[in-house]
Design a protein around this motif. Structure first.
Motif, PDB file in Angstrom:
ATOM      1  N   MET A   1     107.014  15.623  74.223  1.00  0.00           N
ATOM      2  CA  MET A   1     108.204  14.930  73.811  1.00  0.00           C
ATOM      3  C   MET A   1     109.373  15.960  74.154  1.00  0.00           C
ATOM      4  O   MET A   1     109.405  16.923  73.848  1.00  0.00           O
ATOM      5  N   SER A   2     110.348  15.066  74.678  1.00  0.00           N
ATOM      6  CA  SER A   2     111.804  15.714  75.100  1.00  0.00           C
ATOM      7  C   SER A   2     112.211  16.300  73.488  1.00  0.00           C
ATOM      8  O   SER A   2     112.144  15.889  72.493  1.00  0.00           O
ATOM      9  N   ASN A   3     112.762  17.626  73.743  1.00  0.00           N
ATOM     10  CA  ASN A   3     113.771  17.945  72.869  1.00  0.00           C
ATOM     11  C   ASN A   3     114.915  17.873  73.243  1.00  0.00           C
ATOM     12  O   ASN A   3     116.025  18.676  72.461  1.00  0.00           O
ATOM     13  N   GLY A   4     115.626  17.135  74.018  1.00  0.00           N
ATOM     14  CA  GLY A   4     116.935  16.997  74.438  1.00  0.00           C
ATOM     15  C   GLY A   4     117.794  16.455  73.348  1.00  0.00           C
ATOM     16  O   GLY A   4     117.110  15.845  72.071  1.00  0.00           O
ATOM     17  N   PRO A   5     119.326  16.091  73.568  1.00  0.00           N
ATOM     18  CA  PRO A   5     119.787  15.741  72.334  1.00  0.00           C
ATOM     19  C   PRO A   5     119.761  14.171  71.901  1.00  0.00           C
ATOM     20  O   PRO A   5     119.626  14.050  70.874  1.00  0.00           O
ATOM     21  N   HIS A   6     119.173  13.479  73.020  1.00  0.00           N
ATOM     22  CA  HIS A   6     118.849  11.922  72.430  1.00  0.00           C
ATOM     23  C   HIS A   6     117.595  11.686  71.621  1.00  0.00           C
ATOM     24  O   HIS A   6     117.412  11.394  70.681  1.00  0.00           O
ATOM     25  N   ALA A   7     116.628  12.742  72.018  1.00  0.00           N
ATOM     26  CA  ALA A   7     115.314  12.897  71.205  1.00  0.00           C
ATOM     27  C   ALA A   7     115.737  13.371  69.631  1.00  0.00           C
ATOM     28  O   ALA A   7     115.182  12.970  68.680  1.00  0.00           O
ATOM     29  N   PHE A 122     122.254  19.729  68.412  1.00  0.00           N
ATOM     30  CA  PHE A 122     122.256  21.118  69.653  1.00  0.00           C
ATOM     31  C   PHE A 122     121.846  22.251  69.338  1.00  0.00           C
ATOM     32  O   PHE A 122     122.052  23.292  70.092  1.00  0.00           O
ATOM     33  N   GLY A 123     121.217  22.642  67.938  1.00  0.00           N
ATOM     34  CA  GLY A 123     120.926  23.862  67.776  1.00  0.00           C
ATOM     35  C   GLY A 123     122.127  25.040  67.690  1.00  0.00           C
ATOM     36  O   GLY A 123     123.099  24.780  67.424  1.00  0.00           O
ATOM     37  N   GLU A 124     121.678  26.235  68.477  1.00  0.00           N
ATOM     38  CA  GLU A 124     122.808  27.081  68.401  1.00  0.00           C
ATOM     39  C   GLU A 124     123.876  26.837  69.336  1.00  0.00           C
ATOM     40  O   GLU A 124     125.119  27.195  68.859  1.00  0.00           O
ATOM     41  N   ALA A 125     123.803  25.924  70.321  1.00  0.00           N
ATOM     42  CA  ALA A 125     124.728  25.374  71.193  1.00  0.00           C
ATOM     43  C   ALA A 125     125.690  24.603  70.521  1.00  0.00           C
ATOM     44  O   ALA A 125     126.812  24.221  70.715  1.00  0.00           O
ATOM     45  N   GLY A 126     125.203  24.080  69.051  1.00  0.00           N
ATOM     46  CA  GLY A 126     126.153  23.350  68.460  1.00  0.00           C
ATOM     47  C   GLY A 126     127.103  23.958  67.418  1.00  0.00           C
ATOM     48  O   GLY A 126     127.922  23.404  66.853  1.00  0.00           O
ATOM     49  N   ARG A 127     126.979  25.367  67.292  1.00  0.00           N
ATOM     50  CA  ARG A 127     127.766  26.115  66.514  1.00  0.00           C
ATOM     51  C   ARG A 127     129.104  26.309  67.334  1.00  0.00           C
ATOM     52  O   ARG A 127     129.094  26.565  68.360  1.00  0.00           O
ATOM     53  N   HIS A 128     130.258  26.198  66.422  1.00  0.00           N
ATOM     54  CA  HIS A 128     131.491  25.961  67.161  1.00  0.00           C
ATOM     55  C   HIS A 128     132.565  26.534  66.347  1.00  0.00           C
ATOM     56  O   HIS A 128     132.490  26.851  65.218  1.00  0.00           O
ATOM     57  N   ALA A 129     133.966  26.823  66.934  1.00  0.00           N
ATOM     58  CA  ALA A 129     135.046  27.031  66.396  1.00  0.00           C
ATOM     59  C   ALA A 129     135.531  25.862  65.515  1.00  0.00           C
ATOM     60  O   ALA A 129     135.296  24.686  66.291  1.00  0.00           O
TER      61      ALA A 129
END
Length: 153
Positions: A1-7, A122-129
């Motif tokens: 199963m995909s772990n991408g954003p849509h999944a 997005f996991g860690e990539a979702g952390r933002h200013a």
């Protein structure tokens, strides 16, 4: 199963809506170099605001947090339609605007609705200013508006 954003969205029980039509003379999102700039997104579903009014007077902070999540979902739809969510490398900056009743100071908690969605997708990539700003009025009497800058591959 995909772990991408849509999944990840599907795991959360969410689907991307249609991209909200602009309310004035602008586009929902634009790419410049490796960044996508998403115009302010309101808590719209099927072209209608999910709520109106001020947070702290008629709109609860919890309801507004849910509305901020909807704004973020609408932002993801704009990104997906322009470049595809799978190209997102990083959520760089989130600005949340909260139409606030006098004395309401819970803007950060409201905007967490958007921040938490980006983290879940997005996991860690979702952390933002981020900025969470209280304002007197928003378009159409919306309680919340979110704009986003993302880095793409």
């Amino acid at each position: 199963m995909s772990n991408g954003p849509h999944a990840k969205l599907a795991e959360l029980g969410l689907t991307l809506p249609e991209v909200a039509s602009p309310l004035a003379s602008y586009v929902p999102a634009v790419q410049s170099g490796q960044h996508v700039y998403v115009s302010g997104q309101l808590p719209l579903a099927e072209g209608k605001l999910l709520a109106t009014g001020k947070v702290g007077n008629g709109v609860s902070a919890e309801q507004a947090k849910d509305l901020a999540q909807r704004c973020a979902l609408n932002a993801l739809a704009a990104i997906d339609s322009l470049v595809g969510l799978e190209k997102v490398v990083k959520i760089v900056k989130l600005t949340g605007f909260v139409a606030s009743a006098p004395g309401f100071t819970g803007q950060p908690g409201v905007v967490n609705g958007a921040s938490e969605l980006f983290g879940a997708v997005f996991g860690e990539a979702g952390r933002h200013a981020r900025s969470a700003v209280g304002v007197a009025e928003l378009p159409l009497d919306a309680p919340v508006e979110v704009e986003v800058i993302v880095e793409v591959a």
